[in-house]
Design an enzyme around this catalytic site. Structure first.
Site, PDB file in Angstrom:
ATOM      1  N   GLY A 121      -2.560  -1.152  -8.756  1.00  0.00           N
ATOM      2  CA  GLY A 121      -1.375  -1.261  -7.912  1.00  0.00           C
ATOM      3  C   GLY A 121      -1.190  -2.676  -7.418  1.00  0.00           C
ATOM      4  O   GLY A 121      -0.054  -3.161  -7.247  1.00  0.00           O
ATOM      5  N   SER A 122      -2.307  -3.366  -7.181  1.00  0.00           N
ATOM      6  CA  SER A 122      -2.221  -4.744  -6.693  1.00  0.00           C
ATOM      7  C   SER A 122      -1.490  -5.636  -7.696  1.00  0.00           C
ATOM      8  O   SER A 122      -0.596  -6.405  -7.311  1.00  0.00           O
ATOM      9  CB  SER A 122      -3.629  -5.312  -6.472  1.00  0.00           C
ATOM     10  OG  SER A 122      -4.324  -4.569  -5.503  1.00  0.00           O
ATOM     11  N   TYR A 148       1.024  -1.694   2.582  1.00  0.00           N
ATOM     12  CA  TYR A 148      -0.149  -2.095   1.789  1.00  0.00           C
ATOM     13  C   TYR A 148       0.294  -2.244   0.344  1.00  0.00           C
ATOM     14  O   TYR A 148       0.743  -1.286  -0.276  1.00  0.00           O
ATOM     15  CB  TYR A 148      -1.270  -1.047   1.889  1.00  0.00           C
ATOM     16  CG  TYR A 148      -2.561  -1.503   1.251  1.00  0.00           C
ATOM     17  CD1 TYR A 148      -3.568  -2.085   2.001  1.00  0.00           C
ATOM     18  CD2 TYR A 148      -2.757  -1.394  -0.124  1.00  0.00           C
ATOM     19  CE1 TYR A 148      -4.745  -2.534   1.416  1.00  0.00           C
ATOM     20  CE2 TYR A 148      -3.926  -1.835  -0.727  1.00  0.00           C
ATOM     21  CZ  TYR A 148      -4.914  -2.401   0.046  1.00  0.00           C
ATOM     22  OH  TYR A 148      -6.076  -2.843  -0.543  1.00  0.00           O
ATOM     23  N   ASP A 254       7.622   0.081  -3.641  1.00  0.00           N
ATOM     24  CA  ASP A 254       6.219   0.253  -4.005  1.00  0.00           C
ATOM     25  C   ASP A 254       5.900   1.749  -3.989  1.00  0.00           C
ATOM     26  O   ASP A 254       5.738   2.345  -2.925  1.00  0.00           O
ATOM     27  CB  ASP A 254       5.324  -0.508  -3.021  1.00  0.00           C
ATOM     28  CG  ASP A 254       3.847  -0.364  -3.357  1.00  0.00           C
ATOM     29  OD1 ASP A 254       3.508   0.473  -4.223  1.00  0.00           O
ATOM     30  OD2 ASP A 254       3.024  -1.080  -2.750  1.00  0.00           O
ATOM     31  N   LYS A 257       1.345   4.610  -4.463  1.00  0.00           N
ATOM     32  CA  LYS A 257       0.561   5.712  -3.889  1.00  0.00           C
ATOM     33  C   LYS A 257       1.312   7.042  -3.893  1.00  0.00           C
ATOM     34  O   LYS A 257       0.699   8.100  -4.021  1.00  0.00           O
ATOM     35  CB  LYS A 257       0.145   5.352  -2.465  1.00  0.00           C
ATOM     36  CG  LYS A 257      -0.868   6.302  -1.871  1.00  0.00           C
ATOM     37  CD  LYS A 257      -1.681   5.624  -0.816  1.00  0.00           C
ATOM     38  CE  LYS A 257      -2.632   6.572  -0.134  1.00  0.00           C
ATOM     39  NZ  LYS A 257      -3.410   5.883   0.891  1.00  0.00           N
TER      40      LYS A 257
HETATM   41  C1  LIG Z   1       1.387   1.573  -1.700  1.00  0.00           C
HETATM   42  C2  LIG Z   1       0.264   0.853  -2.386  1.00  0.00           C
HETATM   43  N1  LIG Z   1       0.543  -0.211  -3.150  1.00  0.00           N
HETATM   44  C3  LIG Z   1      -0.428  -0.891  -3.788  1.00  0.00           C
HETATM   45  C4  LIG Z   1      -1.749  -0.525  -3.677  1.00  0.00           C
HETATM   46  C5  LIG Z   1      -2.813  -1.281  -4.393  1.00  0.00           C
HETATM   47  O1  LIG Z   1      -3.319  -0.516  -5.429  1.00  0.00           O
HETATM   48  P1  LIG Z   1      -4.750  -0.819  -6.101  1.00  0.00           P
HETATM   49  O2  LIG Z   1      -5.785  -0.473  -5.074  1.00  0.00           O
HETATM   50  O3  LIG Z   1      -4.787   0.066  -7.295  1.00  0.00           O
HETATM   51  O4  LIG Z   1      -4.774  -2.262  -6.460  1.00  0.00           O
HETATM   52  C6  LIG Z   1      -2.085   0.578  -2.878  1.00  0.00           C
HETATM   53  C7  LIG Z   1      -3.501   0.964  -2.719  1.00  0.00           C
HETATM   54  O5  LIG Z   1      -3.873   1.733  -1.873  1.00  0.00           O
HETATM   55  C8  LIG Z   1      -1.058   1.278  -2.209  1.00  0.00           C
HETATM   56  O6  LIG Z   1      -1.326   2.338  -1.428  1.00  0.00           O
END
Ligand SMILES: Cc1ncc(COP(=O)(O)O)c(C=O)c1O
Length: 454
Positions: A121-122, A148, A254, A257
């Protein structure tokens, strides 16, 4: 303590814990209890001692179709036998284009779309933060306090969570409050907080230090998850979309999640009927295999060649896992099930609230729910330590729950969407007993040890 019965010569739980503590970096951990996973199936997890746990976490919302779903297992095994690895960066493969076709079909909007692949997700949010300013020529981005979006450079700069408070910020990201009806800022009422935030953005920020013509995009979660599963008031997202359209700003959702069915729709933003320009996906998408994606406007994702690529992104095995996961969600009616199950869980949690003074607020949409614990319902003083104790006691009772929130006091419910009503009843009973123990002082402070979460 016994060693694993599945693997001769396996380490004991104590040995695993000692090695983990000695060798695995603290900066990658957020631990709530000493669970050593050995086996998983459906919505159950077994530890190395054979103890069974009911899972209300999906491992941070990843295992939406449950653990070890036979169709996903089969798809991964078959694909890995065929192509153990093929790089989508420099060679073509069928699963990656088939999945892109599916994702483009799911995303709303009457404009040309493309798909970008990553691993977390990052990196999906990183892509939004990198490509939007590059493609639009507008350097600034707006994100929300409590949002986040990940831990890599640009994603961490977009994140407004306490977990990233110590990391370097970016001068090009402006953070504004998220409308939390339970803890509204600007002295607004719970009903008026959505409009108050929109007025602050358009009526104040845009007219002072953030000229809208310099803003490329606004990134937002339809339910702000890691800040405590905050559901904004109705109309907020729609109002934000209108502001974006008035000023030529891209709306970036985003959905890492909550996407892929968790809220009772394929995407959380569908509840408000908005059309994002770009959508970030991850977690549940790969059914447990690391995979992320951005789906959205072609002109943004096509702006330059070879400026945002990762060697293993979009590999055929991960894409095959995602295709199978989508098939399961569809064939088993898990989107509708998330809506039904979520309502049932919400009602059960509200019933608990009527009996447990620790519970200050219960909220949720579909199968993403938050229960905020407070020491006093009038002052809303966050009960962070009590939250950590409740989660630990649930673990002892055989229920896995995590917690989050800007004040570390919100129990989070993101179960596999395959849960039954009987599973919910079982989990609620375990939670009920845990809350009673914590409220009655039957869980001493020392018991938590190092398991203080975040
Ligand atoms: C809404 C959201 N975006 C991005 C991320 C980042 O995802 P990742 O931990 O797979 O890098 C998260 C992680 O909890 C998230 O909840």
């Amino acid at each position: 303590m016994t060693a694993s019965s599945l693997h001769p010569g396996a380490l004991t739980p104590a040995q695993i814990e000692a090695l983990d503590e000695r060798l695995l970096a603290e900066c990658m951990k957020v631990r709530f209890f000493p669970l050593v996973v050995q086996r998983q199936q459906g919505n159950r997890i077994w530890d190395v001692d054979g103890k069974e746990y009911l899972d209300f976490t999906s491992g941070w919302s990843v295992a939406a179709v449950g653990y070890g779903h036979p169709k996903v297992v089969e798809a991964v095994a078959r694909q890995f036998r065929e192509t153990s690895f093929a790089t989508t960066l420099s060679a073509l493969n069928e699963p990656s284009v088939r999945l892109a076709e599916r994702l483009v079909g799911l995303a709303p909007g009457d404009f040309q779309k493309k798909v970008w692949y990553g691993l977390s997700g990052s990196d999906a949010c990183e892509t939004l933060g990198k490509m939007v300013p590059l493609a639009t020529g507008r350097p600034k981005l707006i994100s929300f306090i409590g949002g986040y979006h990940g831990m890599t450079g640009t994603a961490a700069a977009l994140t407004g969570h306490t977990a990233t408070a110590r990391l370097p910020a970016s001068g090009n990201v402006v953070k504004i409050p998220y409308p939390d009806p339970y803890r509204p800022v600007f002295s607004a009422s719970p009903e008026a907080i959505g409009q108050a935030v929109l007025d602050y953005l358009e009526g104040y920020l845009f007219k002072t230090i953030v000229p809208p013509e310099l803003v490329g995009g606004i990134i937002v979660e339809a339910v702000q998850a890691d800040s405590g599963d905050v559901v904004p008031p109705p109309g907020f997202l729609k109002g934000l979309e209108a502001i974006c359209r008035r000023h030529g700003i891209l709306l970036l959702l985003d959905e890492v999640k909550i996407g892929m069915g968790r809220t009772g729709r394929w995407f959380g933003f569908e509840h408000e009927g908005v059309t994002p320009d770009l959508i970030a996906l991850g977690k549940a998408l790969g059914g447990g295999i690391p995979l992320s994606a951005v789906v959205g406007r072609k002109e943004i994702l096509d702006a330059y060649t070879a400026v945002n690529m990762y060697s293993t992104a979009g590999n055929p095995v991960a894409c095959a896992a995602a295709l199978a996961t989508l098939e399961v969600i569809e064939a088993d009616g898990l989107v509708q099930r998330a809506a039904d199950l979520g309502r049932y869980l919400l009602d059960a949690l509200k019933e608990l609230q009527s009996r447990h003074p620790l519970i200050g607020h219960v909220r949720g949409q579909g199968c993403i729910l938050g229960v905020e614990l407070v020491r006093d319902r009038a002052t809303k003083e966050p009960a962070a330590r009590e939250t950590a104790k409740t989660v630990y006691r649930c673990f002892e009772n055989g229920l896995l729950l995590f917690y989050g929130g800007l004040y570390s006091n919100v129990l989070e419910f993101t179960p596999p969407l395959t849960l039954s009503h009987a599973d919910v009843d079982e989990g609620i009973d375990k939670l009920d007993r845990a809350l009673s123990d914590v409220e009655a002082g039957r869980f001493p402070d020392e018991r938590l040890g190092k398991y203080l979460g975040w």
